[in-house]
Motif scaffolding. Structure first.
Motif, PDB file in Angstrom:
ATOM      1  N   ALA A   1       1.726  -7.321  -3.187  1.00  0.00           N
ATOM      2  CA  ALA A   1       0.351  -7.552  -3.622  1.00  0.00           C
ATOM      3  C   ALA A   1      -0.231  -6.340  -4.323  1.00  0.00           C
ATOM      4  O   ALA A   1      -0.042  -5.197  -3.879  1.00  0.00           O
ATOM      5  N   ARG A   2      -0.920  -6.618  -5.411  1.00  0.00           N
ATOM      6  CA  ARG A   2      -1.687  -5.569  -6.096  1.00  0.00           C
ATOM      7  C   ARG A   2      -3.127  -5.537  -5.591  1.00  0.00           C
ATOM      8  O   ARG A   2      -3.938  -4.732  -6.048  1.00  0.00           O
ATOM      9  N   GLY A   3      -3.419  -6.426  -4.672  1.00  0.00           N
ATOM     10  CA  GLY A   3      -4.743  -6.527  -4.077  1.00  0.00           C
ATOM     11  C   GLY A   3      -4.877  -7.877  -3.410  1.00  0.00           C
ATOM     12  O   GLY A   3      -3.993  -8.735  -3.510  1.00  0.00           O
TER      13      GLY A   3
ATOM     14  N   ALA B   1       0.838  -1.205   0.000  1.00  0.00           N
ATOM     15  CA  ALA B   1       0.000   0.000   0.000  1.00  0.00           C
ATOM     16  C   ALA B   1       0.873   1.256   0.000  1.00  0.00           C
ATOM     17  O   ALA B   1       0.569   2.247  -0.681  1.00  0.00           O
ATOM     18  N   ALA B   2       1.989   1.216   0.745  1.00  0.00           N
ATOM     19  CA  ALA B   2       2.888   2.366   0.788  1.00  0.00           C
ATOM     20  C   ALA B   2       3.503   2.647  -0.578  1.00  0.00           C
ATOM     21  O   ALA B   2       3.782   3.805  -0.923  1.00  0.00           O
ATOM     22  N   LEU B   3       3.691   1.593  -1.368  1.00  0.00           N
ATOM     23  CA  LEU B   3       4.238   1.753  -2.722  1.00  0.00           C
ATOM     24  C   LEU B   3       3.160   2.083  -3.741  1.00  0.00           C
ATOM     25  O   LEU B   3       3.469   2.310  -4.918  1.00  0.00           O
ATOM     26  N   GLY B   4       1.899   2.075  -3.318  1.00  0.00           N
ATOM     27  CA  GLY B   4       0.808   2.354  -4.240  1.00  0.00           C
ATOM     28  C   GLY B   4       0.408   1.162  -5.090  1.00  0.00           C
ATOM     29  O   GLY B   4      -0.295   1.320  -6.093  1.00  0.00           O
TER      30      GLY B   4
ATOM     31  N   ARG C   1      -5.141   1.104   0.306  1.00  0.00           N
ATOM     32  CA  ARG C   1      -5.057   1.093   1.767  1.00  0.00           C
ATOM     33  C   ARG C   1      -6.213   0.261   2.338  1.00  0.00           C
ATOM     34  O   ARG C   1      -6.065  -0.399   3.379  1.00  0.00           O
ATOM     35  N   ALA C   2      -7.351   0.272   1.647  1.00  0.00           N
ATOM     36  CA  ALA C   2      -8.509  -0.486   2.114  1.00  0.00           C
ATOM     37  C   ALA C   2      -8.215  -1.981   2.140  1.00  0.00           C
ATOM     38  O   ALA C   2      -8.635  -2.686   3.065  1.00  0.00           O
ATOM     39  N   ASP C   3      -7.501  -2.481   1.116  1.00  0.00           N
ATOM     40  CA  ASP C   3      -7.151  -3.909   1.103  1.00  0.00           C
ATOM     41  C   ASP C   3      -6.216  -4.244   2.261  1.00  0.00           C
ATOM     42  O   ASP C   3      -6.375  -5.261   2.942  1.00  0.00           O
ATOM     43  N   ALA C   4      -5.208  -3.407   2.480  1.00  0.00           N
ATOM     44  CA  ALA C   4      -4.275  -3.646   3.583  1.00  0.00           C
ATOM     45  C   ALA C   4      -5.002  -3.608   4.919  1.00  0.00           C
ATOM     46  O   ALA C   4      -4.738  -4.440   5.809  1.00  0.00           O
ATOM     47  N   ASP C   5      -5.933  -2.676   5.075  1.00  0.00           N
ATOM     48  CA  ASP C   5      -6.695  -2.579   6.327  1.00  0.00           C
ATOM     49  C   ASP C   5      -7.611  -3.780   6.511  1.00  0.00           C
ATOM     50  O   ASP C   5      -7.818  -4.252   7.635  1.00  0.00           O
ATOM     51  N   ARG C   6      -8.148  -4.292   5.410  1.00  0.00           N
ATOM     52  CA  ARG C   6      -9.025  -5.463   5.491  1.00  0.00           C
ATOM     53  C   ARG C   6      -8.238  -6.689   5.957  1.00  0.00           C
ATOM     54  O   ARG C   6      -8.722  -7.467   6.787  1.00  0.00           O
TER      55      ARG C   6
END
Length: 366
Positions: A340-342, A282-285, A289-294
């Motif tokens: 991860a891209r998601g 997520a930090a690399l874009g 952020r929603a996926d990382a938080d999930r």
């Protein structure tokens, strides 16, 4: 019984999954071992299961010897490997004989490596008694021991003849160990199966509470996912099997700093490592952020650490990166990372800068 084939040509075998299977292990193994005795290698925490297996083998007319070793990651050592090999030689184990690994990942890894090198290769059987070993380390033939420099740095690929998984043995496992194993279950959803991750979100609590249907479904699904990947890349040469290391690069660094002790179990380190992998992505874009938080939310709901702070490892970022430099995946000074891209969209990145990772970990520690 659920049967998952691991298709590897002449090294192919089956993973058999059923409640009560341990009590029927003698009948399952009789066609493989014939009239030769087997050696059961177990750790000191699986005494009730050892009694069940011993009786089952005897009922099937199979004689057995036993080696009981200390539990814990420290057992994956040169000293215990030597002790085990001497014991097997003392029992007169021949190349066509079978050694049964009864226990968690430590016993499976150690026995697999011992049988890989004893007389240049003996046969072995995996009967994993922890959730982590059932869904991960018992399948795929990765075996080994730890070195002072890091985890699993000495080992070999050596496939078992069969894997027998009895989910009922998890009833005797401490809740913390079940949670740690669950991290490896969820990992398969994060790698390339977003629908399975959603299943884990909906059913993980039932699995952790001991629901037998949820356990069998999750174990079977995870084993099938690993068997597919191993079948495509047995020796981790194409990069496909490397996907199974999601969370492990960060996680092994945390384990190393914790001294490979019960302070941080392997599955807990994997959960924290997956959380860090998604945070870094997520930090690399790369992912939202929603996926990382999930992902983090599911770890917390499951009682697992979701990142650096929750792992309670307080080492400086530079020290954690130094642990990474000893990772066995290091090639020409470059360490591949699983990013991860998601959710369900993990990929191998060979361009990651360890200096950038160090800055990320320093930020995470604040």
């Amino acid at each position: 019984m659920k049967v998952v084939p691991v298709s590897l040509g002449e090294r192919s075998y089956e993973v058999r999954i059923a409640g009560g299977l341990l009590a029927r292990a003698g009948d399952e193994l009789a066609p493989l071992v014939g009239t030769r005795p087997v050696v059961i290698v177990a750790d000191e925490h699986v005494a009730p299961h050892l009694d069940t297996l011993r009786h089952s083998l005897a009922q099937a007319g199979i004689a057995s010897h036993e080696v009981v070793l200390p539990s814990g990651e420290g057992t994956k050592s040169w000293a215990v490997l030597e002790r085990l090999c001497d014991a097997l030689l003392g029992f007169g184990v021949e190349r066509q004989d079978h050694v049964v690994a009864l226990g968690g990942g430590v016993i499976g890894d150690l026995v697999g490596f011992a049988t890989a090198i004893l007389k240049r290769g003996c046969r072995f059987v995996q009967i994993p008694t922890t959730l982590l070993a059932q869904v991960d380390s018992s399948v795929g033939g990765k075996t080994g021991i730890n070195a002072r420099a890091g985890k699993n740095l000495i080992g070999a690929f050596h496939q078992p003849r069969v894997v027998l998984i009895d989910p009922d043995v998890l009833d005797t496992l401490p809740a913390r160990q079940v949670r740690a194993g669950y991290a490896e279950v969820v990992k398969y959803g994060l790698i390339d199966d977003a629908n399975f991750f959603a299943w884990c979100e909906a059913n993980g609590a039932a699995l952790l509470a001991g629901n037998p249907e949820a356990r069998v479904y999750a174990i079977t699904h995870a084993v099938a996912a690993k068997a597919r990947i191993v079948g495509e890349d047995e020796f981790e040469t194409t990069g496909q099997r490397a996907l199974l290391n999601l969370g492990h690069t960060f996680g092994h660094a945390l384990e190393a700093e914790a001294g490979f002790s019960d302070r941080l179990l392997h599955g807990e380190a994997v959960a924290a490592g997956c959380g860090l992998a998604f945070d870094y992505s997520a930090a690399l874009g790369l992912c939202t952020r929603a996926d990382a938080d999930r992902v983090a939310a599911h770890w917390r709901e499951s009682g697992l650490p979701d990142g650096l702070a929750a792992s309670r490892v307080t080492a400086p970022a530079a020290r954690l990166v130094e642990h990474m430099r000893h990772d066995k995946k290091m090639t020409a000074g470059t360490l591949p990372f699983l990013l991860a891209r998601g959710i369900g969209q993990t990929y191998l990145d060979k361009t990651v800068s360890l200096d950038r990772v160090e800055r990320f970990l320093a930020d995470e520690a604040r």
